[in-house]
Every structure is written in C-alpha cells, then in structure tokens.
Design a protein around this motif. Structure first.
Motif, mmCIF file in Angstrom:
data_model
loop_
_atom_site.group_PDB
_atom_site.id
_atom_site.type_symbol
_atom_site.label_atom_id
_atom_site.label_comp_id
_atom_site.label_asym_id
_atom_site.label_seq_id
_atom_site.Cartn_x
_atom_site.Cartn_y
_atom_site.Cartn_z
ATOM 1 N N ALA A 1 0.962 -1.162 0.078
ATOM 2 C CA ALA A 1 -0.004 0.153 0.185
ATOM 3 C C ALA A 1 0.800 1.081 0.059
ATOM 4 C CB ALA A 1 -0.928 -0.167 1.237
ATOM 5 N N TYR A 2 1.846 1.289 0.844
ATOM 6 C CA TYR A 2 2.655 2.639 0.683
ATOM 7 C C TYR A 2 3.460 2.652 -0.352
ATOM 8 C CZ TYR A 2 2.061 2.823 5.900
ATOM 9 O OH TYR A 2 1.474 2.828 7.239
ATOM 10 N N SER A 3 3.979 1.691 -1.103
ATOM 11 C CA SER A 3 4.673 1.751 -2.265
ATOM 12 C C SER A 3 3.692 2.220 -3.358
ATOM 13 C CB SER A 3 5.064 0.323 -2.925
ATOM 14 O OG SER A 3 6.241 -0.235 -1.983
ATOM 15 N N GLN A 4 2.427 1.896 -3.549
ATOM 16 C CA GLN A 4 1.474 2.313 -4.492
ATOM 17 C C GLN A 4 1.114 3.747 -4.004
ATOM 18 O OE1 GLN A 4 0.117 1.040 -6.755
ATOM 19 N NE2 GLN A 4 0.998 -1.191 -6.717
ATOM 20 N N LEU A 5 1.223 4.385 -2.963
ATOM 21 C CA LEU A 5 1.064 5.619 -2.458
ATOM 22 C C LEU A 5 2.059 6.513 -2.799
ATOM 23 C CD1 LEU A 5 -0.895 4.934 0.867
ATOM 24 C CD2 LEU A 5 -1.825 6.246 -1.270
ATOM 25 N N GLY A 6 3.275 5.768 -3.060
ATOM 26 C CA GLY A 6 4.660 6.597 -3.164
ATOM 27 C C GLY A 6 5.198 7.103 -1.902
ATOM 28 N N LEU A 7 4.869 6.252 -0.725
ATOM 29 C CA LEU A 7 5.412 6.650 0.528
ATOM 30 C C LEU A 7 6.774 5.746 0.657
ATOM 31 C CD1 LEU A 7 2.119 7.370 2.583
ATOM 32 C CD2 LEU A 7 3.945 8.868 1.631
ATOM 33 N N ASN A 8 7.651 5.817 0.230
ATOM 34 C CA ASN A 8 8.680 4.870 -0.046
ATOM 35 C C ASN A 8 9.498 4.607 1.198
ATOM 36 O OD1 ASN A 8 8.341 4.561 -2.818
ATOM 37 N ND2 ASN A 8 9.719 6.409 -3.193
ATOM 38 N N ASP A 9 9.633 5.626 1.943
ATOM 39 C CA ASP A 9 10.255 5.218 3.214
ATOM 40 C C ASP A 9 9.310 4.302 4.398
ATOM 41 O OD1 ASP A 9 12.375 7.202 2.517
ATOM 42 O OD2 ASP A 9 11.547 8.749 3.685
ATOM 43 N N LEU A 10 8.158 4.589 4.024
ATOM 44 C CA LEU A 10 7.189 3.727 4.901
ATOM 45 C C LEU A 10 7.188 2.409 4.478
ATOM 46 C CD1 LEU A 10 4.218 6.093 5.720
ATOM 47 C CD2 LEU A 10 5.859 5.510 7.257
ATOM 48 N N ALA A 11 7.063 2.240 3.040
ATOM 49 C CA ALA A 11 7.157 0.732 2.513
ATOM 50 C C ALA A 11 8.523 0.178 2.830
ATOM 51 C CB ALA A 11 7.082 1.195 0.961
ATOM 52 N N ALA A 12 9.623 0.989 2.716
ATOM 53 C CA ALA A 12 10.944 0.029 3.108
ATOM 54 C C ALA A 12 11.079 -0.066 4.510
ATOM 55 C CB ALA A 12 12.181 1.246 2.810
ATOM 56 N N ASP A 13 10.323 0.650 5.459
ATOM 57 C CA ASP A 13 10.217 0.285 7.002
ATOM 58 C C ASP A 13 9.575 -0.941 7.154
ATOM 59 O OD1 ASP A 13 11.751 2.405 7.676
ATOM 60 O OD2 ASP A 13 10.018 3.584 8.341
ATOM 61 N N SER A 14 8.304 -1.167 6.435
ATOM 62 C CA SER A 14 7.533 -2.197 6.483
ATOM 63 C C SER A 14 8.200 -3.469 5.950
ATOM 64 C CB SER A 14 6.403 -2.184 5.700
ATOM 65 O OG SER A 14 5.358 -0.814 6.128
ATOM 66 N N ARG A 15 8.889 -3.364 4.855
ATOM 67 C CA ARG A 15 9.789 -4.200 4.372
ATOM 68 C C ARG A 15 10.848 -4.939 5.521
ATOM 69 N NH1 ARG A 15 10.701 -6.455 -0.696
ATOM 70 N NH2 ARG A 15 12.541 -7.581 -0.790
ATOM 71 N N ARG A 16 11.393 -3.874 6.124
ATOM 72 C CA ARG A 16 12.621 -4.219 7.050
ATOM 73 C C ARG A 16 12.060 -5.058 8.191
ATOM 74 N NH1 ARG A 16 14.742 0.699 5.687
ATOM 75 N NH2 ARG A 16 13.546 1.843 7.314
ATOM 76 N N VAL A 17 10.960 -4.582 8.609
ATOM 77 C CA VAL A 17 10.278 -5.432 9.722
ATOM 78 C C VAL A 17 9.808 -7.021 8.985
ATOM 79 C CG1 VAL A 17 8.278 -5.626 11.297
ATOM 80 C CG2 VAL A 17 9.472 -3.382 10.921
ATOM 81 N N LEU A 18 9.193 -6.858 8.165
ATOM 82 C CA LEU A 18 8.824 -8.319 7.368
ATOM 83 C C LEU A 18 10.026 -8.941 7.163
ATOM 84 C CD1 LEU A 18 6.594 -9.825 6.196
ATOM 85 C CD2 LEU A 18 6.949 -8.885 3.906
ATOM 86 N N GLU A 19 11.335 -8.538 6.816
ATOM 87 C CA GLU A 19 12.280 -9.355 6.798
ATOM 88 C C GLU A 19 13.105 -9.917 8.066
ATOM 89 O OE1 GLU A 19 15.126 -6.544 4.662
ATOM 90 O OE2 GLU A 19 14.228 -7.391 2.612
ATOM 91 N N LYS A 20 12.831 -9.143 8.891
ATOM 92 C CA LYS A 20 13.328 -9.481 10.178
ATOM 93 C C LYS A 20 12.576 -10.614 10.815
ATOM 94 C CE LYS A 20 14.583 -7.601 14.818
ATOM 95 N NZ LYS A 20 14.555 -6.472 15.513
ATOM 96 N N ASN A 21 11.409 -10.273 10.872
ATOM 97 C CA ASN A 21 10.420 -11.415 11.337
ATOM 98 C C ASN A 21 9.736 -12.469 10.733
ATOM 99 O OD1 ASN A 21 9.509 -9.994 14.335
ATOM 100 N ND2 ASN A 21 9.780 -8.369 12.628
ATOM 101 N N PHE A 22 9.898 -12.325 9.230
ATOM 102 C CA PHE A 22 9.389 -13.504 8.444
ATOM 103 C C PHE A 22 10.516 -13.401 7.147
ATOM 104 C CE2 PHE A 22 5.502 -11.670 10.796
ATOM 105 C CZ PHE A 22 5.105 -12.691 11.232
ATOM 106 N N PRO A 23 11.424 -13.881 7.455
ATOM 107 C CA PRO A 23 12.603 -13.840 6.261
ATOM 108 C C PRO A 23 12.042 -14.740 5.122
ATOM 109 C CG PRO A 23 13.400 -15.051 8.162
ATOM 110 C CD PRO A 23 12.224 -14.608 8.551
#
Length: 270
Positions: A231-253
């Motif tokens: 959703a953040y990627s679609q909205l162009g909110l790249n920093d929030l999208a990157a933060d979500s990705r980092r949390v996802l990678e850490k908890n669900f690699p």
C-alpha cells in the motif's frame, strides 16, 4: 451446568425429645413446604427448576428461576439461581438475556465464589467457533464476520485470567484467548486485503496497522506487513514501504512477499 454453591439451607431439624413437638412439626410440615417464601418452598421450586433444565425444558425452567431470584435475593441460593438462569439462557440461545443476568450477578456479588464461573460463562456466551450452516455452505471464514462478540469474549476471558490465574477455568480461557486473538487479527487483515484490491491504499495500510498494533503476535502479522509494504509503495511513500519491508524481513525472512516482483505470478498483489 455450573457447580452448585454451598447450600444456604439450615443444617436441618434435630429429632425432638418431646412427642408433642414432633406432632406439631409433623402437622405443619406441608404448610411450610406450600409457603413459597419458606426455605422448604424455595428448595422445592429450585428442585423443580433443576429438573426442567436437566431434560432441556429451558423455558419453564427459566420461568421458575426468575420467580426464585427475587424470593431468594441475598442468599447463596439466590446466587446459584442467577448462575443457573444465565446458563439456561445461554443454552436456549438467549444470549443477550444471559449477558444481562451475568452482569447483574457480577455487580451484586463481587466477592462471591461464583465470580470466576460467571466471568467464564460470559466469555462463552460471546464465543462461537462454529461458522453455522450458512457460513459453511458459503465457505465463509469466521474472521470475515462481525467481530464485536469476539471482542467481548476476549475481554471476559482476559479479565478472568488476570484476576484468577489459577482458576479451574483459566487454562481453557487461555486457549480461547489465543483463538480469538488470531481470529480478530485475521479479520483486520481480511478488511485490509479488501481495500488493497480495490485501490483504497490508505485504508488498507491503516487496517493492516491495526492488526499489527492490537495483535502483534498473531500469525496474520506477516500478511499485514506485506499489505502495508504494498500500500505504501502504491502511495509513493517509499520510506514507510521500506520500513515495512525491513520489519517483514526481520520477522518473516521466508515470506513470499519478499520475492522479486518479476518472479511472482501476475495475479498476486504481493
């Protein structure tokens, strides 16, 4: 049915030494039993109500218990009557009435030994793991339905476990807490998925955030993070999208949402 509280009835008459006293007692016995306000009259009516409930005749049983409640107010029998009535209302699918009865019991008897059971039953009244006939026919997931009852059940079970961790009902309550928590998290993700598929990206991100904030340890957290990332990627909110990705990678690699976009089927949103 709930375990009976310790009887409030007198210990019983001792055999009198005088024959005259025995005769007098014998002569008035039927009168005492027929008096609806006497202990014998109350016990008789309660026994009849329990007999009704025992054979599934809930409506007449509940009516007898309603008559008893006012007559036995302030006694252990009165407390037991309220618990039995709530159980019967629950079994006869009068859930709103059962909750009202249990709330009244908890308000009037905060120090009763029946409080644990009342709190547990209050959770059970709102807890329903069966999707029902129409839900099964439509292959409806329980997480897709209105969840207010589940939230009410969760509150009741949590209060029981917090106040009475060693209660005989606590272990079962904990199991139900886990089930409800996962269900509520899935519900939020289901709504977030719906918004994402329809391009309502702000609403999708917000509902996914609710799932993470309110139910952080539920399995649905993985999909919630994936929805936020998309959703953040679609909205162009790249920093929030990157933060979500980092949390996802850490908890669900191993999450499939982390796979390169080109490697995913065209019909997958993430």
């Amino acid at each position: 049915m709930p375990d009976r509280l310790q009887s409030a009835s007198p210990a019983g008459w001792r055999a009198p030494a005088a024959l005259l006293l025995a005769a007098l007692l014998g002569g008035c016995a039927s009168t005492v039993i027929d008096d609806p306000s006497s202990q014998a009259g109350l016990d008789k009516l309660y026994a009849e109500a329990k007999e009704d409930l025992g054979v599934g005749a809930y409506e007449p049983g509940i009516k007898k218990l309603e008559r008893l409640e006012s007559r036995a107010a302030g006694t252990l029998l009165g407390q037991q009557v309220m618990l039995d009535m709530a159980w019967a209302q629950f079994r006869s699918n009068e859930k709103a009435a059962a909750i009202t009865t249990l709330d009244r019991f908890l308000k009037l008897n905060p120090s009763s030994s029946g409080v644990e059971y009342a709190m547990y039953l209050k959770g059970l009244v709102n807890f329903n793991e069966d999707l029902g006939l129409f839900g099964r026919l439509a292959k409806q997931d329980v997480s897709e339905r209105d969840q207010q009852a589940s939230k009410d059940a969760l509150l009741a079970f949590r209060e029981l476990v917090q106040r009475f961790p060693a209660s005989r009902y606590a272990d079962d309550a904990r199991t139900r807490i886990d089930f409800i928590t996962n269900t509520l998290a899935k519900h939020e993700v289901h709504v977030a998925r719906y918004y994402l598929a329809r391009g309502a990206f702000v609403a999708a991100a917000n509902r996914a955030q609710v799932a993470l904030t309110d139910y952080p340890y539920a399995p649905a957290a993985e999909e919630a993070l994936a929805i936020m990332m998309s959703a953040y990627s679609q909205l162009g909110l790249n920093d929030l999208a990157a933060d979500s990705r980092r949390v996802l990678e850490k908890n669900f690699p191993q999450s499939s949402a982390l796979a390169p976009t080109a490697a995913r089927p065209w019909w997958k949103l993430w």
